[in-house]
Design a protein around this motif. Structure first.
Motif, PDB file in Angstrom:
ATOM      1  N   ILE A 271       0.828  -1.207   0.000  1.00 35.99           N
ATOM      2  CA  ILE A 271       0.000   0.000   0.000  1.00 35.99           C
ATOM      3  C   ILE A 271       0.862   1.257   0.000  1.00 35.99           C
ATOM      4  N   SER A 272       1.952   1.227   0.755  1.00 37.69           N
ATOM      5  CA  SER A 272       2.787   2.422   0.909  1.00 37.69           C
ATOM      6  C   SER A 272       3.477   2.824  -0.386  1.00 37.69           C
ATOM      7  N   THR A 273       3.627   1.903  -1.333  1.00 38.28           N
ATOM      8  CA  THR A 273       4.323   2.214  -2.587  1.00 38.28           C
ATOM      9  C   THR A 273       3.376   2.266  -3.786  1.00 38.28           C
ATOM     10  N   ALA A 274       2.060   2.219  -3.527  1.00 39.77           N
ATOM     11  CA  ALA A 274       1.084   2.179  -4.616  1.00 39.77           C
ATOM     12  C   ALA A 274       0.822   3.571  -5.190  1.00 39.77           C
ATOM     13  N   SER A 275       0.331   3.603  -6.427  1.00 41.60           N
ATOM     14  CA  SER A 275      -0.051   4.866  -7.066  1.00 41.60           C
ATOM     15  C   SER A 275      -1.416   5.318  -6.555  1.00 41.60           C
ATOM     16  N   THR A 276      -1.749   6.572  -6.815  1.00 39.38           N
ATOM     17  CA  THR A 276      -3.051   7.102  -6.407  1.00 39.38           C
ATOM     18  C   THR A 276      -4.183   6.329  -7.071  1.00 39.38           C
ATOM     19  N   GLU A 277      -4.010   5.984  -8.335  1.00 35.50           N
ATOM     20  CA  GLU A 277      -5.043   5.229  -9.047  1.00 35.50           C
ATOM     21  C   GLU A 277      -5.262   3.860  -8.413  1.00 35.50           C
ATOM     22  N   GLN A 278      -4.161   3.195  -8.040  1.00 34.56           N
ATOM     23  CA  GLN A 278      -4.297   1.880  -7.425  1.00 34.56           C
ATOM     24  C   GLN A 278      -4.949   1.973  -6.062  1.00 34.56           C
ATOM     25  N   LEU A 279      -4.613   3.004  -5.302  1.00 34.71           N
ATOM     26  CA  LEU A 279      -5.231   3.196  -3.987  1.00 34.71           C
ATOM     27  C   LEU A 279      -6.743   3.397  -4.121  1.00 34.71           C
ATOM     28  N   GLU A 280      -7.159   4.191  -5.096  1.00 34.16           N
ATOM     29  CA  GLU A 280      -8.583   4.412  -5.304  1.00 34.16           C
ATOM     30  C   GLU A 280      -9.288   3.132  -5.740  1.00 34.16           C
ATOM     31  N   HIS A 281      -8.606   2.330  -6.549  1.00 36.85           N
ATOM     32  CA  HIS A 281      -9.183   1.047  -6.986  1.00 36.85           C
ATOM     33  C   HIS A 281      -9.398   0.124  -5.791  1.00 36.85           C
ATOM     34  N   TRP A 282      -8.416   0.032  -4.920  1.00 38.34           N
ATOM     35  CA  TRP A 282      -8.548  -0.812  -3.725  1.00 38.34           C
ATOM     36  C   TRP A 282      -9.636  -0.284  -2.793  1.00 38.34           C
ATOM     37  N   ALA A 283      -9.709   1.040  -2.646  1.00 40.39           N
ATOM     38  CA  ALA A 283     -10.710   1.635  -1.767  1.00 40.39           C
ATOM     39  C   ALA A 283     -12.122   1.318  -2.243  1.00 40.39           C
ATOM     40  N   GLU A 284     -12.309   1.240  -3.558  1.00 35.56           N
ATOM     41  CA  GLU A 284     -13.618   0.882  -4.097  1.00 35.56           C
ATOM     42  C   GLU A 284     -13.908  -0.607  -3.921  1.00 35.56           C
ATOM     43  N   GLY A 285     -12.860  -1.417  -3.988  1.00 34.62           N
ATOM     44  CA  GLY A 285     -13.054  -2.864  -3.934  1.00 34.62           C
ATOM     45  C   GLY A 285     -13.170  -3.448  -2.545  1.00 34.62           C
ATOM     46  N   ILE A 286     -12.826  -2.666  -1.507  1.00 32.51           N
ATOM     47  CA  ILE A 286     -12.773  -3.238  -0.162  1.00 32.51           C
ATOM     48  C   ILE A 286     -14.149  -3.654   0.354  1.00 32.51           C
ATOM     49  N   LEU A 287     -15.191  -2.993  -0.113  1.00 35.80           N
ATOM     50  CA  LEU A 287     -16.529  -3.309   0.393  1.00 35.80           C
ATOM     51  C   LEU A 287     -16.979  -4.708  -0.020  1.00 35.80           C
ATOM     52  N   THR A 288     -16.431  -5.226  -1.121  1.00 33.95           N
ATOM     53  CA  THR A 288     -16.832  -6.557  -1.589  1.00 33.95           C
ATOM     54  C   THR A 288     -15.741  -7.604  -1.427  1.00 33.95           C
ATOM     55  N   ALA A 289     -14.544  -7.186  -1.052  1.00 35.54           N
ATOM     56  CA  ALA A 289     -13.430  -8.129  -0.931  1.00 35.54           C
ATOM     57  C   ALA A 289     -13.643  -9.064   0.254  1.00 35.54           C
ATOM     58  N   ALA A 290     -13.263 -10.334   0.072  1.00 34.74           N
ATOM     59  CA  ALA A 290     -13.439 -11.337   1.127  1.00 34.74           C
ATOM     60  C   ALA A 290     -12.224 -11.446   2.032  1.00 34.74           C
ATOM     61  N   SER A 291     -11.084 -10.925   1.593  1.00 30.88           N
ATOM     62  CA  SER A 291      -9.862 -11.022   2.393  1.00 30.88           C
ATOM     63  C   SER A 291      -8.892  -9.948   1.933  1.00 30.88           C
ATOM     64  N   ILE A 292      -7.856  -9.717   2.731  1.00 29.79           N
ATOM     65  CA  ILE A 292      -6.819  -8.765   2.340  1.00 29.79           C
ATOM     66  C   ILE A 292      -6.103  -9.251   1.092  1.00 29.79           C
ATOM     67  N   GLU A 293      -5.846 -10.559   1.056  1.00 29.54           N
ATOM     68  CA  GLU A 293      -5.145 -11.131  -0.102  1.00 29.54           C
ATOM     69  C   GLU A 293      -5.926 -10.911  -1.386  1.00 29.54           C
ATOM     70  N   ALA A 294      -7.269 -11.156  -1.302  1.00 27.32           N
ATOM     71  CA  ALA A 294      -8.103 -10.986  -2.496  1.00 27.32           C
ATOM     72  C   ALA A 294      -8.133  -9.532  -2.939  1.00 27.32           C
ATOM     73  N   LEU A 295      -8.092  -8.613  -1.979  1.00 21.89           N
ATOM     74  CA  LEU A 295      -8.138  -7.189  -2.324  1.00 21.89           C
ATOM     75  C   LEU A 295      -6.856  -6.724  -2.986  1.00 21.89           C
ATOM     76  N   LEU A 296      -5.705  -7.073  -2.433  1.00 17.20           N
ATOM     77  CA  LEU A 296      -4.442  -6.500  -2.876  1.00 17.20           C
ATOM     78  C   LEU A 296      -3.717  -7.313  -3.936  1.00 17.20           C
ATOM     79  N   LYS A 297      -4.078  -8.595  -4.065  1.00 15.28           N
ATOM     80  CA  LYS A 297      -3.341  -9.435  -5.012  1.00 15.28           C
ATOM     81  C   LYS A 297      -4.197  -9.835  -6.198  1.00 15.28           C
TER      82      LYS A 297
END
Length: 297
Positions: A271-297
């Motif tokens: 997360i600390s080395t991600a781009s702004t676009e990637q951070l926004e993508h993850w922020a949108e996906g967290i509500l449906t993600a089942a795990s941290i691994e599924a969200l970030l990988k």
């Protein structure tokens, strides 16, 4: 800072943020006349250090209570919080209270001791004297949180009580319900979003849910889970309005902690080395993600 010291500071912050509710819980009889017009002021530590050593200030919280109409004389509440009951010393508390009474030029002092863990019997009265006379008698108001039944406070309107439900006595099978009631109290009793965010961490620290218990919480309390998700979404919007990548990183980390618990080191690095676009993508996906691994990988 050690984990114990960190926990002690968390508890001290709670009392300083909500002094009225703290006194209502930990000094109920003395607090009966502390109405909304009464002024409660923390005694500044730097003033006290003119005569008292640093060792007195690790755990103690002096609160000066003043009635504006002077219907009662001011009261000085001295609150000591101990995480480990083995560190508790009635003699040390008496020593501190006597010094503080002299320094503040008042004999109207209420000593209050709060023990987070352990239910063993601890002394709350000290008598010094001989077989002929008692020359010094010292009493405290003592609360051992682990001995308070959590079931008595599940629907309390006292926010300090609700946030401390995980520290109270409850069956391990009721751990998730206790956590849910603490979170419900935070959301319903504290309107300030920043303080909600601050004390989500407080409840998480003292609840210490396992990953399975956190999943159980999400399954059994979908409404509360949605409230937490809503808070996360508000925090994300706040971060986007700031237009700062560091704000996005902070918000995403908090979202992940709210939903999945402790953030693993590998996830923090990504997360600390991600781009702004990637951070926004993850922020949108967290509500449906089942795990941290599924969200970030």
């Amino acid at each position: 800072m050690t984990q114990t010291a960190s926990h002690d500071q968390n508890f001290k912050n709670l009392i300083l943020d909500y002094p009225r509710q703290a006194l209502e819980l930990f000094a109920a009889q003395e607090a009966q006349d502390i109405l909304s017009d009464v002024r409660i002021t923390p005694v500044r530590q730097e003033q006290l250090k003119e005569r008292l050593g640093d060792r007195f200030f690790e755990l103690d919280i002096p609160l000066l209570v003043e009635w504006p109409d002077q219907r009662r004389e001011a009261l000085l509440f001295v609150i000591e919080q101990e995480t480990d009951p083995r560190r508790y010393s009635l003699h040390r508390m008496a020593h501190y209270v006597l010094h503080l009474s002299e320094l503040c030029n008042t004999e109207r002092v209420v000593p209050v001791v709060i023990i987070l863990h352990g239910q063993q019997s601890l002394a709350d009265q000290l008598q010094l004297g001989s077989e002929r006379h008692i020359y010094l008698q010292f009493n405290i108001l003592k609360t051992q949180l682990a001995g308070l039944p959590a079931s008595d406070y599940l629907d309390s309107s006292n926010l300090v009580a609700r946030l401390n439900l995980p520290n109270m006595n409850h069956r391990n099978t009721d751990k998730v319900e206790t956590y849910a009631k603490a979170m419900e109290g935070l959301v319903t009793l504290e309107p300030d979003m920043e303080k909600q965010l601050k004390y989500i961490d407080f409840v998480d620290i003292y609840s210490n849910l396992t990953p399975q218990e956190r999943l159980d919480y999400q399954r059994r309390y979908p409404q509360e889970e949605r409230a937490m998700a809503g808070l996360s979404e508000r925090l994300r919007s706040e971060g986007m309005q700031q237009g700062m990548q560091q704000g996005e990183i902070r918000i995403l980390k908090k979202q992940i902690q709210l939903k999945f618990g402790t953030l693993p080191d590998w996830a923090e690095d990504i997360i600390s080395t991600a781009s702004t676009e990637q951070l926004e993508h993850w922020a949108e996906g967290i509500l449906t993600a089942a795990s941290i691994e599924a969200l970030l990988k």
